[in-house]
Design a protein around this motif. Structure first.
Motif, PDB file in Angstrom:
ATOM      1  N   ARG A 143      37.727   9.226 -12.739  1.00  0.00           N
ATOM      2  CA  ARG A 143      37.806   8.533 -13.725  1.00  0.00           C
ATOM      3  C   ARG A 143      36.381   7.155 -14.010  1.00  0.00           C
ATOM      4  O   ARG A 143      35.827   6.837 -13.245  1.00  0.00           O
ATOM      5  CB  ARG A 143      38.692   7.402 -13.073  1.00  0.00           C
ATOM      6  N   TRP A 144      36.663   7.566 -15.753  1.00  0.00           N
ATOM      7  CA  TRP A 144      35.029   6.092 -15.991  1.00  0.00           C
ATOM      8  C   TRP A 144      35.681   4.750 -15.952  1.00  0.00           C
ATOM      9  O   TRP A 144      36.520   4.112 -16.211  1.00  0.00           O
ATOM     10  CB  TRP A 144      34.875   6.588 -17.477  1.00  0.00           C
ATOM     11  N   ILE A 145      35.083   3.701 -14.792  1.00  0.00           N
ATOM     12  CA  ILE A 145      34.585   2.631 -14.872  1.00  0.00           C
ATOM     13  C   ILE A 145      33.533   2.333 -15.243  1.00  0.00           C
ATOM     14  O   ILE A 145      32.052   2.456 -15.081  1.00  0.00           O
ATOM     15  CB  ILE A 145      34.977   2.152 -13.130  1.00  0.00           C
ATOM     16  N   VAL A 146      32.919   1.159 -15.755  1.00  0.00           N
ATOM     17  CA  VAL A 146      31.961   0.335 -16.272  1.00  0.00           C
ATOM     18  C   VAL A 146      32.665  -0.704 -15.519  1.00  0.00           C
ATOM     19  O   VAL A 146      33.739  -1.749 -15.855  1.00  0.00           O
ATOM     20  CB  VAL A 146      31.936   0.076 -17.215  1.00  0.00           C
ATOM     21  N   LEU A 147      31.681  -1.372 -14.434  1.00  0.00           N
ATOM     22  CA  LEU A 147      31.559  -3.051 -14.670  1.00  0.00           C
ATOM     23  C   LEU A 147      30.580  -3.463 -14.601  1.00  0.00           C
ATOM     24  O   LEU A 147      29.422  -3.317 -15.041  1.00  0.00           O
ATOM     25  CB  LEU A 147      31.567  -3.175 -12.517  1.00  0.00           C
ATOM     26  N   CYS A 148      30.482  -4.821 -15.321  1.00  0.00           N
ATOM     27  CA  CYS A 148      30.255  -5.181 -16.439  1.00  0.00           C
ATOM     28  C   CYS A 148      30.342  -7.067 -15.010  1.00  0.00           C
ATOM     29  O   CYS A 148      31.179  -7.557 -15.371  1.00  0.00           O
ATOM     30  CB  CYS A 148      30.893  -5.951 -17.767  1.00  0.00           C
ATOM     31  N   SER A 149      29.064  -7.098 -14.895  1.00  0.00           N
ATOM     32  CA  SER A 149      28.151  -8.562 -14.236  1.00  0.00           C
ATOM     33  C   SER A 149      27.880  -9.211 -14.415  1.00  0.00           C
ATOM     34  O   SER A 149      26.094  -8.777 -15.191  1.00  0.00           O
ATOM     35  CB  SER A 149      28.608  -8.542 -12.630  1.00  0.00           C
ATOM     36  N   GLY A 150      27.109 -10.753 -13.839  1.00  0.00           N
ATOM     37  CA  GLY A 150      26.173 -11.378 -14.754  1.00  0.00           C
ATOM     38  C   GLY A 150      25.659 -11.017 -13.139  1.00  0.00           C
ATOM     39  O   GLY A 150      24.083 -11.788 -13.498  1.00  0.00           O
ATOM     40  N   TYR A 151      25.777 -10.733 -12.259  1.00  0.00           N
ATOM     41  CA  TYR A 151      24.779 -10.461 -11.079  1.00  0.00           C
ATOM     42  C   TYR A 151      24.848  -9.208 -11.091  1.00  0.00           C
ATOM     43  O   TYR A 151      25.426  -8.437 -11.142  1.00  0.00           O
ATOM     44  CB  TYR A 151      25.511 -10.967  -9.390  1.00  0.00           C
ATOM     45  N   ASP A 152      23.407  -8.564 -10.095  1.00  0.00           N
ATOM     46  CA  ASP A 152      23.672  -7.106  -9.795  1.00  0.00           C
ATOM     47  C   ASP A 152      24.053  -7.067  -8.779  1.00  0.00           C
ATOM     48  O   ASP A 152      23.806  -7.232  -7.338  1.00  0.00           O
ATOM     49  CB  ASP A 152      21.479  -6.835  -9.527  1.00  0.00           C
ATOM     50  N   LEU A 153      24.698  -5.548  -8.920  1.00  0.00           N
ATOM     51  CA  LEU A 153      25.102  -4.732  -8.222  1.00  0.00           C
ATOM     52  C   LEU A 153      24.653  -3.570  -7.070  1.00  0.00           C
ATOM     53  O   LEU A 153      25.383  -2.866  -5.810  1.00  0.00           O
ATOM     54  CB  LEU A 153      26.906  -4.416  -8.109  1.00  0.00           C
ATOM     55  N   GLY A 154      23.869  -3.457  -7.739  1.00  0.00           N
ATOM     56  CA  GLY A 154      23.264  -2.781  -6.920  1.00  0.00           C
ATOM     57  C   GLY A 154      23.775  -1.144  -7.004  1.00  0.00           C
ATOM     58  O   GLY A 154      24.520  -1.176  -7.956  1.00  0.00           O
TER      59      GLY A 154
END
Length: 122
Positions: free
Chosen positions: A73-84
Motif C-alpha cells: 500500500r502507498w502511504i505518505v506520513l506528514c510530520s513537523g519533525y524528521d522521521l528519518g
C-alpha cells in the motif's frame, strides 16, 4: 486513484484536500484515523496521506495497521519533525513529507505515486 487525507486541523484538511484533487484523483478527507479506517474497510484507498500527530490513533499506528493488511500500500506520513529512515523500513511504498511542505513537493510526490500506481494496474 482514490486518496484519503487524514488531518485534525480543519483549515489544513480543507485546503490541502482541495489541492490534492486533480485528473484521475478523488480525495476523501478525515479528521482522525478511526474514521479513515472505517471508510477504508468499506473500500480500500489507493493512497493514504496522514498527519503523524492525530487525536486517538496516531498516523504512524494507522500506517502500520494498514500495511499489515496490504504491505504494498502507498502511504505518505506528514510530520513537523524528521522521521528519518524509520518509516521506509515498513514497506516499499511508504514516503514522508516534512511539514510545512510546499505545494509543489506534494504535487510532485502525488504525481510520482499516481504514475507508479497506474503502472501496476496495467
Amino acid at each position: 486513484m482514490r486518496i484519503v487525507y487524514i488531518e485534525d486541523n480543519d483549515e489544513l484538511r480543507e485546503t490541502i484536500g482541495c489541492l490534492m484533487e486533480g485528473p484521475g484523483r478523488s480525495v476523501t478527507c478525515c479528521a482522525n484515523a478511526e474514521e479513515a479506517l472505517q471508510l477504508d474497510g468499506q473500500a480500500p484507498f489507493d493512497l493514504v496521506v496522514t498527519d503523524v500527530s492525530l487525536p486517538g490513533q496516531s498516523g504512524t499506528d494507522l500506517a502500520q495497521s494498514l500495511l499489515q493488511q496490504a504491505p504494498q500500500r502507498w502511504i505518505v506520513l506528514c510530520s513537523g519533525y524528521d522521521l528519518g529512515h524509520y518509516p521506509s523500513q515498513w514497506g516499499p511504498n511508504v514516503r514522508t513529507l516534512l511539514k510545512p511542505f510546499e505545494i509543489e513537493e506534494l504535487e510532485d510526490l502525488l504525481g510520482h505515486i499516481q504514475t507508479q500506481h497506474t503502472g501496476t494496474l496495467q
